[in-house]
Design an enzyme around this catalytic site. Structure first.
Site, mmCIF file in Angstrom:
data_model
loop_
_atom_site.group_PDB
_atom_site.id
_atom_site.type_symbol
_atom_site.label_atom_id
_atom_site.label_comp_id
_atom_site.label_asym_id
_atom_site.label_seq_id
_atom_site.Cartn_x
_atom_site.Cartn_y
_atom_site.Cartn_z
ATOM 1 N N GLU A 3 -2.789 -38.091 8.760
ATOM 2 C CA GLU A 3 -2.721 -39.349 9.501
ATOM 3 C C GLU A 3 -1.856 -40.324 8.698
ATOM 4 O OE1 GLU A 3 -6.653 -40.535 10.841
ATOM 5 O OE2 GLU A 3 -7.292 -38.450 10.952
ATOM 6 N N LYS A 58 2.847 -42.076 12.143
ATOM 7 C CA LYS A 58 2.679 -40.795 11.446
ATOM 8 C C LYS A 58 4.005 -40.058 11.247
ATOM 9 C CE LYS A 58 -1.801 -40.154 13.743
ATOM 10 N NZ LYS A 58 -2.599 -39.234 14.585
ATOM 11 N N HIS A 91 4.494 -19.617 4.085
ATOM 12 C CA HIS A 91 4.578 -20.549 5.206
ATOM 13 C C HIS A 91 5.722 -21.547 5.069
ATOM 14 C CE1 HIS A 91 0.853 -18.900 6.717
ATOM 15 N NE2 HIS A 91 0.273 -19.128 5.556
ATOM 16 N N ARG A 110 0.392 -23.785 10.577
ATOM 17 C CA ARG A 110 0.268 -23.664 12.035
ATOM 18 C C ARG A 110 1.589 -23.787 12.783
ATOM 19 N NH1 ARG A 110 -5.378 -26.449 14.002
ATOM 20 N NH2 ARG A 110 -6.671 -25.885 12.216
ATOM 21 N N ARG A 262 -12.083 -33.581 20.724
ATOM 22 C CA ARG A 262 -12.088 -33.895 19.293
ATOM 23 C C ARG A 262 -13.518 -34.075 18.800
ATOM 24 N NH1 ARG A 262 -6.893 -35.924 18.311
ATOM 25 N NH2 ARG A 262 -7.300 -35.429 16.128
#
Length: 274
Positions: A3, A58, A91, A110, A262
């Protein structure tokens, strides 16, 4: 995650590591991460100098010689800088190599993170298109404007705070913390938030995010800064990830519900729904 506090911490770290460096080459191992033309992205970056590092909400901003690289870390994005040889990284998806031999590596488990290359003249319109709210500071985050915007929406207050239109930078962790401090139930309709509650949310948004920046962000699972260091704000969390524990303010048991997909944490006594 990350965040605003985590992105700001990364920005500050990169500011110490890569300012003034000239890009010699760019290697993109996961092309879908680049949201502008890939060929242009790879052609335009070499020769650019990192003039400064910025942030909007962000979004991480690399201010280059005559371009701006916009990077959104999404859920798991991280930057690591290596002065010499780059180790094998499973990654690693984008490698920015500098003329002095250093390499900035973007990793993302991800693969949700994004990068875009813009000319500076398009930056303002870019964020206007995102409908991004003001920065969470006393100078930018106007209370009256915030109160008026709340009255126009039936969204649950948590959902509304998460959509980035009211104020930039809040995510799941810090919204829970802000609403606990402001004593407002996360499901409460924005329209029904009183002026007093709106003022409390406004004040706590500024306070919580400022405190989190000073603590280097929150390390819940995998977040680290540009130096590979954990944040410490999680040590001050009052409700996030505290389901089943007692509220530090009233002693009630912290609850967790799903709201808009969430996980949402709150104290049923401190944050009454009515």
């Amino acid at each position: 995650m990350p965040e605003l506090p985590e992105v700001e911490t990364v920005r500050r770290g990169l500011e110490k590591l890569i300012l003034g460096k000239k890009i010699s080459s760019i290697e993109v191992l996961y092309p879908k991460m680049i949201k502008t033309d890939l060929e242009e992205f790879q052609k335009e970056l070499p020769g650019q100098i990192i003039e400064s590092m910025g942030r909007r909400g962000k979004y991480l901003l690399f201010h280059l010689s005559d371009k701006i690289l916009i990077s959104h870390l999404r859920m798991e994005g991280k930057y690591f800088y290596y002065q010499d040889q780059v180790p094998e990284r499973k990654h690693a998806h984008v490698l920015i190599r500098f003329e002095d031999g250093g390499t900035l590596v973007y990793e993302d488990v991800r693969k949700f993170g994004t990068m875009e290359l813009l000319v500076p003249e398009l930056l303002e319109s870019y964020f206007l298109s995102k409908k991004l709210g003001p920065e969470p500071t006393e100078q930018d985050f106007d209370l009256l404007t915030f109160q008026k915007a709340l009255k126009k929406s039936e969204k649950p207050i948590k959902t509304h705070l998460l959509d980035q239109t009211l104020v930039a930078g809040l995510g799941n962790i810090y919204v829970d913390e802000v609403l606990w401090r402001a004593k407002v139930h996360p499901v409460k309709s924005s329209q029904k938030v009183t002026k007093k509650e709106a003022k409390a949310i406004h004040e706590q948004t500024i306070s919580v995010l400022e405190q989190a920046v000073n603590k280097g962000g929150s390390t819940i699972r995998s977040y680290t800064n540009a130096f590979g260091e954990d944040g410490t704000m999680q040590e001050l969390h009052q409700v996030y990830d505290k389901a089943g524990l007692t509220c530090s303010r009233c002693g009630s048991i912290i609850e967790k519900i799903q709201l808009g997909g969430r996980g949402t944490h709150f104290c049923p006594r401190c944050q009454r729904r009515s």
